[in-house]
Design an enzyme around this catalytic site. Structure first.
Site, PDB file in Angstrom:
ATOM      1  CB  CYS A 395     -12.934  -2.742   2.153  1.00  0.00           C
ATOM      2  SG  CYS A 395     -12.340  -3.828   0.577  1.00  0.00           S
ATOM      3  CG  HIS A 526     -14.787   0.398  -0.417  1.00  0.00           C
ATOM      4  ND1 HIS A 526     -13.911   0.866   0.670  1.00  0.00           N
ATOM      5  CD2 HIS A 526     -14.101  -0.317  -1.013  1.00  0.00           C
ATOM      6  CE1 HIS A 526     -12.868   0.170   0.659  1.00  0.00           C
ATOM      7  NE2 HIS A 526     -12.838  -0.568  -0.442  1.00  0.00           N
ATOM      8  CD  GLU A 528     -15.916   3.702   2.171  1.00  0.00           C
ATOM      9  OE1 GLU A 528     -16.871   2.654   2.827  1.00  0.00           O
ATOM     10  OE2 GLU A 528     -14.769   3.187   1.817  1.00  0.00           O
TER      11      GLU A 528
HETATM   12  N1  GLN Z   1      -6.330  -5.307   1.071  1.00  0.00           N
HETATM   13  C1  GLN Z   1      -7.835  -6.033   0.755  1.00  0.00           C
HETATM   14  C2  GLN Z   1      -7.863  -6.383  -0.383  1.00  0.00           C
HETATM   15  O1  GLN Z   1      -7.170  -6.205  -1.518  1.00  0.00           O
HETATM   16  C3  GLN Z   1      -8.556  -4.750   1.242  1.00  0.00           C
HETATM   17  C4  GLN Z   1      -8.943  -3.731   0.146  1.00  0.00           C
HETATM   18  C5  GLN Z   1      -9.558  -2.460   0.768  1.00  0.00           C
HETATM   19  O2  GLN Z   1      -9.624  -2.381   1.968  1.00  0.00           O
HETATM   20  N2  GLN Z   1     -10.063  -1.666  -0.284  1.00  0.00           N
HETATM   21  O3  GLN Z   1      -8.621  -7.339  -0.705  1.00  0.00           O
END
Ligand code: GLN
Length: 555
Positions: A395, A526, A528
């Site tokens: 992410c 994600h 994970e």
């Molecule tokens: N801050 C980033 C976004 O909002 C990544 C979010 C995250 O890593 N879950 O897009």
């Protein structure tokens, strides 16, 4: 024809104090019943007023675990999914906020036809309706409900009351398990049962009698204390289960079965033996646990990020799924994950030299939000790219990987994400248009791009090879994305966008070809969140294989 068994419910409540592993105990109880051939669904109840877990700080409350549906839940839901290898649905999670909101919204819409809406009956009715919806959704035989908090908390009383009402209505189909704690004060060196007795008496005050006690302690429970708890708490001695501290949470179901908890629970629920059940339904689980013990060689992985300031204890909870996902793929590769948490700010202040990263087999940058420590993260990514250290970006870790590439390969020195600098001339990562609107309206709760979305993988890419298929479905939680305006120039400069949303509009995976780097991959989603002990995640597994190879080559 024999009568079909009624649906069964097991409520798990906590006595004495919090933090003794009620979530793992719940997951393990569900696991052993599942292993006996029954269809189980677990439910987590969080008594706080937040409508979901998305607005809570992960360093204080632990990881926000996102379901396929996009619901942001407590990390225990992750434990349930991992233990049971089961996708959970929104009905499997509830908070006081969620329950109250539904009742109050209904009241405002005249849904109660002019009645006085009292917490007991209407809140308890809403709780029980939600539980029943979850049962229908899963078509399960047994539901295991964890009531968050501890006996004596003000917040969970209505949930206890709902459980009591269910028991009154279905006396043979509802069981209560109390997860208790038995201290062994250092000065005495003796295990004390009194706090457990008091907790049971307090639970009795709610009109609830526990049927089982899981006796958590540093030591195993001896016969004398088992008998004493049984006598003082009106419980059969064989229903008092010894649960001493153990090395790994994955041992818990196996430990419970040593005391024959599964068999006892089924007997107490008057569930007839499932004739179709395998002889040892826990066999695959046992095989996994024995692999966790036989994997001896350590694979050193650096996790670089910013949420690591508050001490080891908290940070591991904030990234629980990342830790578990890495471990599963390591066990699969017959190595043991050794994770080092590196605060990226230390690369900014010079407290830590970037070259120190060379000693690791692989580097992970997990998800995150905000501006602090970001320049340090970008330095680490640059180092991983240039020194050909396997890199997995999750992410934010993917977004910053693209920023690093834009800065140092494309030469756009001021490239960044608008999360850091909303006025930048090179917004490589930009807020999604619908997100901008939500934020200006002050709509922060459950308003990110959340939950499962499809992606198509490019032929010949690392991602495609890892997954072994073209179409994947992964869980998301983000507001920003790779700015489509820059995709062409970045691609020309060698970065491969190997995973795209089916309409081609959103970048889901970025990577470098293996001719340039052994493993440099980032995902907007994600992965994970979908890694399971018995089903490690393909992207983590590919990363671990590449990291292991780096170590082998070095030798
Ligand atoms: N801050 C980033 C976004 O909002 C990544 C979010 C995250 O890593 N879950 O897009």
């Amino acid at each position: 024809m024999p009568k079909k068994d009624n649906h069964k419910y097991i409520f798990v409540v906590g006595g004495v104090m919090s933090g003794v592993g009620k979530g793992i105990a719940t997951a393990s109880i569900a696991k052993i019943i599942q292993a006996k051939g029954y269809k189980v669904n677990p439910i987590k109840i969080d008594p706080y007023l937040n409508v979901d877990a998305g607005t809570m700080n992960p360093t204080e409350h632990g990881e926000v675990f996102v379901l396929n549906s996009g619901l942001e839940t407590d990390q225990d839901m992750g434990n349930y999914e991992r233990f049971l290898d089961l996708d959970l649905s929104p009905e499997d999670y509830m908070t006081s906020g969620m329950v109250y909101k539904a009742v109050i919204d209904r009241e405002r819409a005249l849904g109660y036809g002019g009645k006085c809406v009292e917490p007991v009956y209407y809140i308890t009715e809403e709780i029980l309706n939600r539980i029943k919806k979850a049962v229908h959704r899963h078509g399960s035989n047994v539901t295991v409900v964890e009531i968050g908090g501890t006996i004596g908390d003000y917040q969970n009383v209505l949930f206890m009351e709902a459980a009591r009402i269910l028991k009154i209505k279905h006396p043979d189909d509802v069981l209560f398990v109390m997860v208790s704690y038995l201290p062994v004060p250092g000065t005495l060196g003796e295990m004390k049962t009194r706090p457990t007795q008091n907790a049971v008496h307090q639970l009795n005050g709610y009109g609830i009698q526990p049927d089982f006690i899981v006796a958590r302690s540093t030591l195993p429970l001896d016969h004398k204390r088992k008998e004493k708890i049984a006598l003082m708490c009106n419980i059969r001695p064989e229903h008092v289960i010894s649960a001493p501290d153990i090395e790994s949470v994955y041992d818990v179901p196996i430990n419970f079965e040593r005391d024959k908890l599964g068999e006892q629970l089924l007997k107490a629920l008057k569930l007839r033996p499932n004739t179709k059940a395998k002889h040892d339904g826990l066999a695959p689980w046992r095989a996994f646990v024995s692999r966790t013990k036989s994997s001896k060689d350590e694979l050193k992985i650096a996790v670089v990020g910013k949420y690591f300031d508050t001490g080891d204890f908290v940070l591991s909870d904030a990234y629980l799924s990342v830790i578990e996902a890495t471990k599963y793929s390591c066990y699969e590769a017959e190595v043991k994950a050794s994770l080092t948490w590196i605060n990226s700010k230390k690369f900014e202040t010079g407290e830590l030299k970037i070259e120190s990263l060379a000693e690791y087999a692989g580097i992970i940058v997990p998800g995150g939000f905000g501006t602090s420590g970001i320049e340090g993260v970008i330095k680490a990514i640059k180092f991983a790219r240039e020194k050909k250290i396997p890199y997995l970006g999750l992410c934010y870790g993917m977004q910053l990987m693209v920023v690093e590439y834009a800065r140092n390969v494309l030469g756009l020195k001021d490239a960044t994400t608008t999360e850091i600098d909303p006025k930048t001339k090179n917004p490589i990562i930009d807020i999604m248009p619908d997100q901008k609107k939500k934020l200006t309206e002050g709509n922060f709760g459950a308003s990110m791009r959340l939950g499962s979305y499809l992606a198509l993988l490019k032929e010949g890419s690392i991602a495609r090879e890892a997954y072994g298929k073209e179409l994947i479905k992964e869980r998301h939680r983000h507001r920003y994305e790779v700015n489509p305006v820059y995709v062409e120039v970045l691609s020309k400069a060698g970065l491969v966008f190997s995973g795209l949303s089916p309409n081609g509009a959103l970048c889901e995976i970025a990577e470098l070809p293996t001719t340039k780097h052994p493993f440099f991959v980032g995902s907007q989603f994600h992965p994970e969140l979908q890694a399971r002990p018995l089903n490690p995640h393909p992207l983590f597994s590919a990363f671990v294989r590449a990291s292991k190879e780096r170590v082998t080559k070095k030798k």
